[in-house]
Design an enzyme around this catalytic site. Structure first.
Site, PDB file in Angstrom:
ATOM      1  N   LYS A 125      51.843  54.124  31.960  1.00  0.00           N
ATOM      2  CA  LYS A 125      51.371  54.785  30.730  1.00  0.00           C
ATOM      3  C   LYS A 125      51.632  53.852  29.548  1.00  0.00           C
ATOM      4  O   LYS A 125      52.732  53.316  29.403  1.00  0.00           O
ATOM      5  CB  LYS A 125      52.133  56.108  30.573  1.00  0.00           C
ATOM      6  CG  LYS A 125      51.900  56.839  29.267  1.00  0.00           C
ATOM      7  CD  LYS A 125      50.762  57.817  29.353  1.00  0.00           C
ATOM      8  CE  LYS A 125      50.640  58.589  28.030  1.00  0.00           C
ATOM      9  NZ  LYS A 125      49.397  59.345  27.929  1.00  0.00           N
ATOM     10  N   CYS A 135      41.269  53.320  24.300  1.00  0.00           N
ATOM     11  CA  CYS A 135      41.536  54.724  23.976  1.00  0.00           C
ATOM     12  C   CYS A 135      40.703  55.171  22.768  1.00  0.00           C
ATOM     13  O   CYS A 135      40.847  54.601  21.685  1.00  0.00           O
ATOM     14  CB  CYS A 135      43.030  54.901  23.692  1.00  0.00           C
ATOM     15  SG  CYS A 135      43.430  56.583  23.234  1.00  0.00           S
ATOM     16  N   LYS A 167      41.365  46.074  29.297  1.00  0.00           N
ATOM     17  CA  LYS A 167      40.725  47.349  29.631  1.00  0.00           C
ATOM     18  C   LYS A 167      39.692  47.674  28.569  1.00  0.00           C
ATOM     19  O   LYS A 167      40.011  47.793  27.380  1.00  0.00           O
ATOM     20  CB  LYS A 167      41.762  48.462  29.732  1.00  0.00           C
ATOM     21  CG  LYS A 167      41.158  49.793  30.194  1.00  0.00           C
ATOM     22  CD  LYS A 167      42.236  50.769  30.610  1.00  0.00           C
ATOM     23  CE  LYS A 167      41.668  52.118  31.031  1.00  0.00           C
ATOM     24  NZ  LYS A 167      42.717  53.050  31.440  1.00  0.00           N
TER      25      LYS A 167
END
Lengths: 457, 441
Positions: A45, A134, A172
Site C-alpha cells: 500500500k 491515483c 504505474k
C-alpha cells in the site's frame, strides 16, 4: 506442471500473481498471510507522508444479482506511520525471501523522493512502483494522477527515482488520459525499468436518490473516486495491448492490472503482453484464497497447450491486435441455433429484432420487420424452415419452440450468441467463400474503397 | 370489513402457510434469476396472460408497485391466484429453466410478493395501484350473480372503466371458493376477504340476495344493461349407496367451508378418515385432515393412481403428509353401528378383486358438485349443455341471451380460479366493446 516463475526486470517471484497496492497489502500481517495462501508478490500500500482518510470510502456497482461487478474507492495512500510500514516490509522480506515485495511510493519534492527511496530499499524490498495513477484526493495535492496526466512531470520524477534507486523502478500509469502512449513514452524516456497499469478510472459510482448525494457518501457530500473491478478489464486490456505492440514501450515489461479475478483473466493479460498481473478487487471481495485456483488454472491451461513456462504465453495475442482497416472484409460468419440445446427463451429473437438486423424469426413464421411489412431487406420471402419445434430427448419429452435464423440475412454480428443463456446453443459458423483476404486498407490502396449511396452520389 | 366472520378461532387457523411471503431481499434474488424471455412460455401458459417476465423484472429493480400493476391489469385477483394457482402445471411448469434442467423461477411466490406488498400499502393509505375512471352519465349498470372469482373479476374491470357493477350473493360471505373452498395452507379466509375488500374499493357494490328467491331475474334484465352469471357449482354429489345418509358422511366442499368459517367444528373422535374421489378437492380434504392431526387418512379411488384427475404434485405432497391411497375401490355401502359410521364396504377390481371393509369414523365425499341448473334457466335464452354447464361463446362469454354473460365454474364444470378471472375479464371487455360507444362512460 508448467513453470510459473517470473523475472520482471530483475524482480523475481514464484508466480505472476501479485497483489496490487491497495488495502489487501496494507500491513505485514496481511502480506504474510497472502504469501502463505500462494500469492507470488505484493505491491505494498503506497507509502508517503501519512494522510487522514474519510468514512465511508467504498462503493460498488451490482448487476442482476452479481455483487461488485464494478468497485470504487476514495481511500488515500497508507495512513500508517512510515516507520511501521518499513519495519513490517523488512520483516516480510526476511521471512519470505523468495517472494516479491515491491514498495509503492508517492511523495512530492525531489528530496522526499530521494529519502523515501533510500529508506524503502533499506528494507530489502525487491523494487519500487511509482504511484502516478491515483485519481482521487492525492491528485488534488499535485500527486498521483496529476503526475500521470502530465508526461513531462512524469518523465522528470521517473528520472529522479532512477537517479536514487538501486532496485528496479516500475511506473504505474493512470488510464485517465486520452492516449496511453504519451505517459508510456514519458516513462520509457525517464528510464523506468517496467510499467504497471491500469490504476483506477476517475468515477462516480452512483447517487443516493433519497439524500441526493453521490456515492460513497461522506456525511452530506461525496467526491469522485477511482473505479476498478471486473467491469474495467476491457479498458485495461486495450491499454495494455497498445503499449505491448508499440516498439518504444514494449521494450519494458508490464505488470497488468484491472479487473483480474480468475486465471483466465490473468492468461488474457499475459497473452496481450503482461509479465505479471496484479489483483485487488477480487481479493477485497473473496479473500486471498482465490489465488489457489488462479495458480492451478493457469498452469493447467499452459499444460493443455503444451507450454512449459508462462513466458511462452506472454504476448502471444499481441500480433493479432490490428487496426480496423487491416481486418478481412470478406470473412463471414452466420448464427446457427442448436435445437438440442435451445430452451425456447426467444432472447435471441428479440435481441435481433430490436437490437440488431431482424434476421431471427419465431418458429411460427417470419418476424415483422420494417414498417409492419412481413419481412424486410434483400430477401422478401422467408422459406419455411425444417426445424420448427424440437422435442427434448429426456423423459420430460417437452416441446421447445426453437427460433429460426434467416442465414441469408444474418450479418454475423454475434449478438444472438451473446444473449443466449445456454452454453453452446448458438454458434457463429464461418461461411467459406473464395474471395480471399481483402482489408479496407487494401481497397484504399487499389482505389476500390468507394461505397455507393453517400452524400454526393 | 367482514370483521365478524373473522373473529374467533376456526380449524383453518391450525394450518400454516405452506409457502410463506418472501422478504424483499429473497424476492429480488429470485427475480434477478429470471432470463426475461421474450414471447415467454410462462405467459402462454397463464390463462390470464400476465406479462410475467415484465413484472419479475420490475421486482428486480425494486418497482414493486409497477410489478403489481402489471399483474393486476391482466388478473385483478392476481393475489389469490398467486397462492392457489397450480403453477406447477401452468407458468412455473413451462419456465424455460425446466428445459435447462435447472430450478424454475418461483413465479407464484414472486407474484404473491408483488401483489401482497402493493395491496397492503394501498390499504394502509399508500399509493393506489389503479385509479378507476369516474362513473359519468354514460356509465352502465351490470348485475352480477354470485360473488365468486368470475364475478369479482368482471365487476372490477367494469368499475375500473367507470361503470356501475352490482354483485348479488346469496351467502353471508363473498369470495366464492376463494373464501370457503381453498385449502387453508394455500389461502386463509382473511386473505380472501381482504382481496374482496380491494375489489369493492374500486367501486363495486355487494348486495346480499338470492336470484330467483329475493331477487327477480325479470327485474335484473329490465334494470341492468347486462347480467353476468358467476354461479359456481351446487351441492356435493352423493354416492347413492346404502347407509350414506346420516351423521359421519360429509360432502367435501361443505366440510372445507365449515373448516374455514365454522367456529363450532371439531374433529374430536375422528381417528380414521376415508376420502372418496381422485380429484383435487379429494386431495385437498385428505391433506387438510392429515395436517389437522387425523392419524389415518386414506383416499378411496375407483381406478388406478395414474388415472386420477388430481395434480401429481399435489398427490405427492399428500403422500408425504401420510395420506394413503386405496386404488380400484368402488364404494358399495356405508357401514354403521347404529347411527355411528363404522366404515365403507368397497368392491376392489383388478388382480386382487373382491369386497373389502375399510374402517373409519368419517367419510368425505369428493366426487364432484352438482350444477346449479335452476338459476341459469331463469334467464330466457340461456341454455345448458348435456353436463349442465351454461353455454357461452368461447371468446365473448356471452350466453344465448345477448344481455347475459357467464363465466367460471358454471361454464366449465369446475376449473381454477385463474380460469374464472379470465372469463370475468373477457366478459367485461366484450360488454364494453358491444355497448354503443357514444353512450359509454
Amino acid at each position: 506442471m508448467a513453470d510459473l516463475s517470473i523475472d520482471m526486470c530483475g524482480i523475481k517471484s514464484p508466480n505472476p500473481f501479485w497483489l496490487a497496492s491497495a488495502p489487501p497489502t496494507n500491513s505485514g500481517e496481511q502480506v504474510m498471510r497472502a504469501f502463505d495462501a500462494g500469492w507470488g508478490g505484493a505491491v505494498w500500500k503506497t507509502l508517503g507522508n501519512p494522510i487522514v482518510n474519510v468514512s465511508s470510502r467504498f462503493g460498488a456497482v451490482d448487476y442482476n444479482g452479481q455483487k461488485m461487478m464494478g468497485f470504487n474507492n476514495i481511500e488515500l495512500i497508507t495512513d500508517r506511520p512510515l516507520e511501521v510500514n518499513l519495519r513490517e516490509i523488512a520483516e516480510v522480506k526476511k521471512r519470505y525471501p523468495k517472494h516479491a515485495v515491491i514498495v509503492s511510493l508517492m511523495v512530492e519534492s525531489k528530496q522526499e523522493w530521494k529519502d523515501i527511496i533510500r529508506r524503502s530499499e533499506d528494507t530489502g524490498a525487491d523494487g519500487l512502483e511509482l504511484n502516478f495513477g491515483c485519481p482521487h484526493g492525492m491528485c488534488e495535492r499535485g500527486m498521483g494522477s496529476a503526475v500521470g496526466q502530465e508526461p513531462a512531470v512524469l518523465k522528470e520524477i521517473t528520472s529522479w527515482a532512477k537517479e536514487f534507486a538501486r532496485t528496479p523502478v516500475l511506473v504505474k500509469l493512470t488510464p485517465n488520459v486520452g492516449d496511453i502512449l504519451e505517459p508510456g513514452y514519458a516513462a520509457v524516456d525517464g528510464g523506468a525499468d517496467g510499467l504497471s497499469l491500469i490504476n483506477t478510472i476517475k468515477s462516480i459510482v452512483g447517487v443516493d436518490l433519497e439524500r441526493m448525494v453521490p456515492l460513497p457518501r461522506v456525511g452530506q457530500f461525496s467526491t469522485n473516486g477511482g473505479y476498478c473491478g471486473p467491469a474495467v478489464k476491457p479498458i485495461a486490456l486495450h491499454m495494455l495491448a497498445v503499449l505491448a505492440r508499440d516498439r518504444h514501450t514494449n521494450r519494458l515489461p508490464i505488470s497488468g492490472i484491472g479487473g483480474i479475478s480468475t486465471w483466465r483473466d490473468a492468461a488474457e493479460f499475459i497473452a496481450l503482453g503482461a509479465t505479471t498481473v496484479q489483483v485487488c478487487t477480487a481479493v477485497m471481495h473473496y479473500g486471498y484464497r482465490i489465488v489457489e485456483d488462479m495458480i492451478e488454472g493457469l498452469s493447467g491451461y499452459l499444460d493443455r497447450h503444451g507450454m512449459k513456462s508462462v513466458k511462452e504465453l506472454r504476448g502471444r495475442a499481441v500480433g493479432n491486435y490490428r487496426e480496423w482497416g487491416e481486418l478481412d472484409l470478406n470473412y463471414n460468419v452466420v448464427a446457427k441455433i442448436n435445437g438440442d440445446r435451445c430452451i425456447g427463451c426467444q432472447l435471441c429473437y428479440i435481441a435481433c429484432l430490436d437490437g440488431a438486423h431482424q434476421c431471427i424469426h419465431l418458429p411460427e413464421g417470419p418476424c415483422r420487420g420494417w414498417h409492419g411489412e412481413p419481412d424486410h431487406g434483400k430477401h422478401p420471402r422467408l422459406e419455411p424452415s425444417p426445424v420448427l419445434f424440437h422435442r427434448h430427448p429426456d423423459p420430460s419429452n417437452r416441446q421447445v419452440r426453437v427460433p429460426v435464423v434467416d442465414e441469408r440475412e444474418c450479418i454475423g454480428c454475434n449478438l444472438c450468441a451473446l444473449v443466449c443463456p445456454v452454453e453452446g446453443c448458438i454458434e457463429m459458423v464461418e461461411v467459406p467463400n473464395n474471395q480471399g483476404f481483402e482489408s479496407w486498407q487494401d481497397r484504399v490502396a487499389k482505389g476500390t474503397d468507394k461505397v455507393p449511396g453517400g452524400l454526393y452520389d | 370489513m367482514f370483521d365478524s366472520a373473522l373473529s374467533g378461532v376456526r380449524l383453518e387457523d391450525q394450518l400454516p402457510d405452506a409457502k410463506p411471503l418472501y422478504t424483499p431481499g429473497q424476492a429480488r434474488a429470485e427475480a434477478e434469476r429470471c432470463l426475461y424471455c421474450s414471447d415467454a412460455p410462462c405467459v402462454r401458459a397463464c390463462p390470464t396472460e400476465i406479462d410475467i417476465p415484465t413484472f419479475i423484472k420490475k421486482i428486480a429493480t425494486d418497482n414493486v408497485l409497477g410489478a403489481a400493476r402489471t399483474i393486476l391489469k391482466q388478473n385483478i385477483l392476481g393475489y389469490s391466484c398467486a397462492r392457489v394457482c397450480p403453477v406447477e402445471v401452468l407458468c412455473v411448469g413451462s419456465c424455460v429453466y425446466n428445459d435447462w434442467h435447472r430450478e424454475p423461477i418461483p413465479i407464484g411466490k414472486l407474484q404473491r410478493f408483488a401483489t401482497e406488498t402493493a395491496l397492503e400499502e394501498e390499504a394502509r393509505g399508500g399509493p393506489r395501484i389503479f385509479t378507476p375512471k369516474p362513473a359519468g352519465p354514460g356509465a352502465r349498470r351490470v348485475a352480477l350473480v354470485g360473488a365468486g372469482p368470475a364475478s369479482l373479476a368482471c365487476a372490477a374491470y367494469l368499475a375500473l372503466e367507470g361503470h356501475r357493477p352490482v354483485i348479488f350473493e346469496k351467502r353471508a360471505l363473498p369470495g366464492g371458493l376463494n373464501s370457503t373452498g381453498v385449502a387453508p395452507y394455500k389461502l386463509h379466509l382473511a386473505d380472501a376477504l381482504a382481496e374482496v375488500s380491494y375489489v369493492l374499493s374500486l367501486g363495486v357494490e355487494l348486495r346480499q340476495g338470492a336470484v330467483g328467491e329475493g331477487v327477480s331475474p325479470e327485474e335484473l334484465l329490465q334494470e341492468y344493461d347486462a347480467i353476468f352469471l358467476g354461479l359456481g357449482l351446487g351441492e356435493d354429489n352423493r354416492l347413492g349407496i346404502p347407509g350414506e345418509d346420516g351423521p359421519g358422511v360429509y360432502g367435501a366442499t361443505a366440510f372445507i367451508e365449515r373448516l374455514k368459517t365454522d367456529q363450532s367444528l371439531t374433529l374430536n373422535g375422528l381417528r380414521r378418515a376415508l376420502v372418496v374421489g381422485g380429484g383435487n378437492t379429494a386431495i385437498d380434504v385428505a391433506r387438510e385432515l392429515a395436517q389437522l392431526g387425523v392419524p389415518d387418512v386414506a383416499m378411496v379411488y375407483r381406478r388406478e393412481r395414474a388415472s386420477m384427475s388430481g395434480y401429481a404434485h399435489e398427490m405427492a405432497q399428500a403422500r408425504m403428509e401420510g395420506v394413503r391411497l386405496v386404488e380400484r375401490a368402488t364404494p358399495l355401502a356405508v357401514l354403521r353401528d347404529g347411527e355411528r359410521v363404522r366404515g365403507l364396504r368397497v368392491a376392489i377390481s383388478g388382480p386382487e378383486a373382491g369386497e373389502q371393509d375399510l374402517l373409519a369414523e368419517g367419510i368425505f365425499l369428493a366426487i364432484g358438485q352438482s350444477k346449479l341448473r335452476a338459476v341459469a334457466s331463469l334467464f330466457p335464452g340461456v341454455t345448458l349443455d348435456s353436463r349442465g354447464c351454461v353455454v357461452v361463446d368461447p371468446i365473448s362469454r356471452r350466453t344465448g341471451n345477448p344481455k347475459v354473460y357467464a363465466g367460471g365454474d358454471c361454464i366449465n364444470g369446475g376449473k381454477e380460479v385463474v380460469n374464472a378471472v379470465a372469463d370475468g375479464r373477457e366478459a367485461a371487455r366484450h360488454m364494453i366493446q358491444d355497448w354503443p360507444t357514444a353512450e359509454a362512460a
